[in-house]
Design a protein around this motif. Structure first.
Motif, PDB file in Angstrom:
ATOM      1  N   TRP A 187       0.855  -1.272  -0.049  1.00 48.21           N
ATOM      2  CA  TRP A 187       0.072  -0.019  -0.033  1.00 48.21           C
ATOM      3  C   TRP A 187       0.924   1.241  -0.109  1.00 48.21           C
ATOM      4  CZ3 TRP A 187      -0.032  -3.825   3.507  1.00 48.21           C
ATOM      5  CH2 TRP A 187       0.751  -3.561   4.701  1.00 48.21           C
ATOM      6  N   GLY A 188       2.158   1.184  -0.246  1.00 48.95           N
ATOM      7  CA  GLY A 188       3.016   2.331  -0.259  1.00 48.95           C
ATOM      8  C   GLY A 188       2.909   2.999  -1.499  1.00 48.95           C
ATOM      9  N   GLY A 189       3.418   4.314  -1.342  1.00 48.58           N
ATOM     10  CA  GLY A 189       3.350   5.112  -2.579  1.00 48.58           C
ATOM     11  C   GLY A 189       4.237   4.551  -3.711  1.00 48.58           C
ATOM     12  N   ALA A 190       5.302   4.199  -3.683  1.00 51.20           N
ATOM     13  CA  ALA A 190       6.184   3.790  -4.466  1.00 51.20           C
ATOM     14  C   ALA A 190       5.494   2.559  -5.290  1.00 51.20           C
ATOM     15  CB  ALA A 190       7.296   3.160  -4.189  1.00 51.20           C
ATOM     16  N   ILE A 191       5.082   1.564  -4.556  1.00 52.33           N
ATOM     17  CA  ILE A 191       4.175   0.396  -5.135  1.00 52.33           C
ATOM     18  C   ILE A 191       3.097   0.587  -5.551  1.00 52.33           C
ATOM     19  CG2 ILE A 191       3.425  -1.912  -4.764  1.00 52.33           C
ATOM     20  CD1 ILE A 191       6.475  -1.685  -4.515  1.00 52.33           C
ATOM     21  N   THR A 192       2.102   1.273  -5.342  1.00 53.61           N
ATOM     22  CA  THR A 192       0.830   1.823  -5.647  1.00 53.61           C
ATOM     23  C   THR A 192       1.000   2.587  -6.958  1.00 53.61           C
ATOM     24  OG1 THR A 192       0.768   3.635  -4.317  1.00 53.61           O
ATOM     25  CG2 THR A 192      -0.447   1.602  -3.581  1.00 53.61           C
ATOM     26  N   ARG A 193       1.856   3.485  -7.338  1.00 56.85           N
ATOM     27  CA  ARG A 193       2.036   4.298  -8.270  1.00 56.85           C
ATOM     28  C   ARG A 193       2.683   3.295  -9.225  1.00 56.85           C
ATOM     29  NH1 ARG A 193       3.565   7.888  -4.355  1.00 56.85           N
ATOM     30  NH2 ARG A 193       2.386   9.806  -4.018  1.00 56.85           N
ATOM     31  N   SER A 194       3.416   2.492  -9.005  1.00 57.23           N
ATOM     32  CA  SER A 194       3.815   1.608 -10.040  1.00 57.23           C
ATOM     33  C   SER A 194       2.833   0.647 -10.755  1.00 57.23           C
ATOM     34  CB  SER A 194       5.061   0.499  -9.387  1.00 57.23           C
ATOM     35  OG  SER A 194       6.232   1.537  -9.045  1.00 57.23           O
ATOM     36  N   CYS A 195       2.016   0.211  -9.658  1.00 60.17           N
ATOM     37  CA  CYS A 195       0.857  -0.602 -10.274  1.00 60.17           C
ATOM     38  C   CYS A 195      -0.108   0.291 -10.971  1.00 60.17           C
ATOM     39  CB  CYS A 195       0.065  -1.262  -9.011  1.00 60.17           C
ATOM     40  SG  CYS A 195       1.236  -2.199  -7.934  1.00 60.17           S
ATOM     41  N   ALA A 196      -0.086   1.582 -10.787  1.00 57.60           N
ATOM     42  CA  ALA A 196      -1.063   2.241 -11.596  1.00 57.60           C
ATOM     43  C   ALA A 196      -0.606   2.237 -12.873  1.00 57.60           C
ATOM     44  CB  ALA A 196      -1.078   3.695 -10.996  1.00 57.60           C
ATOM     45  N   VAL A 197       0.577   2.138 -13.125  1.00 60.89           N
ATOM     46  CA  VAL A 197       1.351   2.345 -14.606  1.00 60.89           C
ATOM     47  C   VAL A 197       1.145   1.072 -15.056  1.00 60.89           C
ATOM     48  CG1 VAL A 197       3.341   2.926 -15.932  1.00 60.89           C
ATOM     49  CG2 VAL A 197       2.396   4.553 -13.870  1.00 60.89           C
ATOM     50  N   THR A 198       1.564   0.247 -14.402  1.00 58.93           N
ATOM     51  CA  THR A 198       2.000  -1.340 -15.004  1.00 58.93           C
ATOM     52  C   THR A 198       0.713  -2.503 -15.048  1.00 58.93           C
ATOM     53  OG1 THR A 198       2.790  -2.309 -12.994  1.00 58.93           O
ATOM     54  CG2 THR A 198       4.304  -1.105 -14.187  1.00 58.93           C
ATOM     55  N   GLY A 199      -0.402  -1.887 -14.106  1.00 55.56           N
ATOM     56  CA  GLY A 199      -1.328  -2.525 -13.994  1.00 55.56           C
ATOM     57  C   GLY A 199      -1.227  -3.893 -13.026  1.00 55.56           C
ATOM     58  N   MET A 200       0.260  -4.412 -12.463  1.00 56.23           N
ATOM     59  CA  MET A 200       0.306  -5.144 -11.705  1.00 56.23           C
ATOM     60  C   MET A 200      -0.323  -5.265 -10.415  1.00 56.23           C
ATOM     61  SD  MET A 200       4.552  -5.838 -12.539  1.00 56.23           S
ATOM     62  CE  MET A 200       4.518  -7.339 -11.752  1.00 56.23           C
ATOM     63  N   ASP A 201      -0.347  -6.395  -9.767  1.00 57.39           N
ATOM     64  CA  ASP A 201      -0.904  -6.668  -8.346  1.00 57.39           C
ATOM     65  C   ASP A 201       0.102  -6.140  -7.367  1.00 57.39           C
ATOM     66  OD1 ASP A 201      -3.025  -7.594  -6.380  1.00 57.39           O
ATOM     67  OD2 ASP A 201      -1.178  -8.872  -5.658  1.00 57.39           O
ATOM     68  N   PRO A 202      -0.294  -5.212  -6.377  1.00 55.33           N
ATOM     69  CA  PRO A 202       0.721  -4.491  -5.634  1.00 55.33           C
ATOM     70  C   PRO A 202       1.610  -5.601  -4.665  1.00 55.33           C
ATOM     71  CG  PRO A 202      -1.478  -3.356  -5.448  1.00 55.33           C
ATOM     72  CD  PRO A 202      -1.577  -4.557  -6.267  1.00 55.33           C
ATOM     73  N   ALA A 203       0.698  -6.597  -4.061  1.00 50.66           N
ATOM     74  CA  ALA A 203       1.257  -7.673  -3.316  1.00 50.66           C
ATOM     75  C   ALA A 203       2.369  -8.583  -3.954  1.00 50.66           C
ATOM     76  CB  ALA A 203       0.293  -8.623  -2.933  1.00 50.66           C
ATOM     77  N   THR A 204       2.066  -8.715  -5.477  1.00 52.03           N
ATOM     78  CA  THR A 204       2.970  -9.474  -6.372  1.00 52.03           C
ATOM     79  C   THR A 204       4.113  -8.592  -6.310  1.00 52.03           C
ATOM     80  OG1 THR A 204       1.182 -10.315  -7.498  1.00 52.03           O
ATOM     81  CG2 THR A 204       3.651 -10.305  -8.582  1.00 52.03           C
ATOM     82  N   ILE A 205       4.260  -7.104  -6.412  1.00 48.97           N
ATOM     83  CA  ILE A 205       5.398  -6.526  -6.696  1.00 48.97           C
ATOM     84  C   ILE A 205       6.392  -6.453  -5.107  1.00 48.97           C
ATOM     85  CG2 ILE A 205       6.476  -4.098  -7.127  1.00 48.97           C
ATOM     86  CD1 ILE A 205       4.221  -3.482  -9.012  1.00 48.97           C
ATOM     87  N   THR A 206       5.564  -6.208  -4.223  1.00 50.11           N
ATOM     88  CA  THR A 206       6.196  -6.449  -2.891  1.00 50.11           C
ATOM     89  C   THR A 206       6.792  -7.556  -2.773  1.00 50.11           C
ATOM     90  OG1 THR A 206       4.711  -4.692  -1.914  1.00 50.11           O
ATOM     91  CG2 THR A 206       5.993  -6.112  -0.457  1.00 50.11           C
ATOM     92  N   VAL A 207       6.450  -8.807  -2.997  1.00 51.10           N
ATOM     93  CA  VAL A 207       7.043 -10.042  -2.844  1.00 51.10           C
ATOM     94  C   VAL A 207       8.305  -9.889  -3.655  1.00 51.10           C
ATOM     95  CG1 VAL A 207       6.854 -12.554  -3.378  1.00 51.10           C
ATOM     96  CG2 VAL A 207       4.950 -11.352  -2.281  1.00 51.10           C
ATOM     97  N   ALA A 208       8.063  -9.595  -4.849  1.00 51.03           N
ATOM     98  CA  ALA A 208       9.298  -9.728  -5.891  1.00 51.03           C
ATOM     99  C   ALA A 208      10.366  -8.716  -5.344  1.00 51.03           C
ATOM    100  CB  ALA A 208       8.911  -9.284  -7.214  1.00 51.03           C
ATOM    101  N   VAL A 209      10.285  -7.534  -4.587  1.00 52.38           N
ATOM    102  CA  VAL A 209      11.183  -6.413  -4.046  1.00 52.38           C
ATOM    103  C   VAL A 209      11.426  -6.802  -2.517  1.00 52.38           C
ATOM    104  CG1 VAL A 209      10.718  -4.918  -5.945  1.00 52.38           C
ATOM    105  CG2 VAL A 209       9.637  -4.660  -3.586  1.00 52.38           C
TER     106      VAL A 209
END
Length: 319
Positions: free
Chosen positions: A157-179
């Motif tokens: 739910w952080g700004g960096a992740i949510t903004r990335s998801c807004a652009v890429t359409g990816m799931d936030p939890a998926t990105i967080t697990v990756a990083v």
């Protein structure tokens, strides 16, 4: 090539406007990309389609950002994190390096709601009196807070992740697990640098350089949080929500936080009037963040669905 040039110019113009504080992210994302797309020769209908394609995937992310801010703001107001913060502060003692490390831990913990205001209002009132009493340079407190904000924004739910998801359409939890390795490494780095800051501050104090000046800040009294039944219910509810976010991946993040907010309201407030009041209290900041998510959809939709991105990629690969 012309599409590539326009794409790079669009990005450069947005960056310059934001860095020079000449525009907010909302105005920059909503105004600049459509104008550039029209200049590139696309029709109004095509630009409208690009924007729709970009905004639609960002809706879930925007809702997640809005609801998570409200949920964690409620929990912060209810004093969910206060016992942990108070425990750390009580262990600080007079060891300057330990104090700066504890400041960093408190900043990380208080930024779970990813709200900068709440992070400052928790960390500074709890740690600044200790800094002033020992004469520790306050810039180290501000440094550990800023570093903590940077790391904790990698939460779903952080700004960096949510903004990335807004652009890429990816799931936030998926990105967080990756990083996640980056998040862990960032936390470790912040602990090490906080210790180094403490050692530097200790040398200044030993040399007679004390920071005891006025802060120009009204420090609020800490809440008298009681570890009653409601506190433990709030803690259990928060842990359940976080677990759902990472483990129940078949449920969208914004649905999880819809459930979280409703549960927090029912647990902590008794009337419709109170529910409306608490939503009104935190909706302002939450809505601002969500609008940025939607505005980013303008930029992402035009960049990804026009010929700009492909031409920009061709320029880079041809170098």
């Amino acid at each position: 090539m012309s599409y590539a040039i326009l794409g790079y110019l669009m990005i450069a113009l947005i960056v310059v406007l934001l860095l020079t504080n000449k525009a907010t992210p909302i105005t920059a994302f909503v105004i600049i990309p459509p104008i550039v797309a029209l200049v590139a020769g696309y029709s109004i209908e095509e630009v409208n389609g690009f924007i729709q394609a970009g905004v639609s995937p960002s809706m879930g992310t925007a809702l997640l950002a809005l609801l998570s801010i409200i949920f964690f703001s409620i929990m912060t107001e209810q004093g969910l994190f206060d016992p942990f913060v108070n425990f750390l502060v009580s262990k600080a003692g007079n060891n300057v390096a330990v104090i700066t490390v504890i400041s960093a831990i408190v900043a990380h913990f208080s930024h779970l709601d990813t709200g900068t205001t709440s992070t400052l209002l928790v960390t500074i009132p709890s740690m600044l009196p200790i800094y002033r009493r020992l004469g520790i340079d306050r810039k180290y407190l501000y440094l550990v807070i800023v570093q903590a904000i940077g790391v904790m924004n990698l939460l779903p739910w952080g700004g960096a992740i949510t903004r990335s998801c807004a652009v890429t359409g990816m799931d936030p939890a998926t990105i967080t697990v990756a990083v996640a390795p980056c998040l862990v490494a960032g936390f470790a780095y912040n602990m090490v640098t906080a210790w180094i800051y403490g050692k530097r501050a200790q040398k200044k104090i030993a040399a007679g350089i004390l920071d005891t000046g006025e802060v120009g800040l009204v420090v609020e009294e800490n809440r008298d949080t009681k570890l009653n039944l409601k506190y433990w219910i709030n803690l259990a509810w928060t842990l359940i929500i976080v677990a759902m976010l990472f483990l129940a991946t078949e449920i969208s993040g914004y649905i999880t936080f819809f459930i979280a907010v409703v549960g927090a309201l029912v647990i902590n407030y008794r009337s419709v009037k109170e529910w409306n009041a608490i939503i009104d209290k935190y909706a302002k900041n939450a809505l601002r963040t969500s609008l940025v998510m939607f505005a980013a959809g303008f930029f992402a939709g035009i960049l990804n669905n026009s010929d700009m991105l492909s031409n920009m990629s061709n320029v880079v690969t041809s170098l």
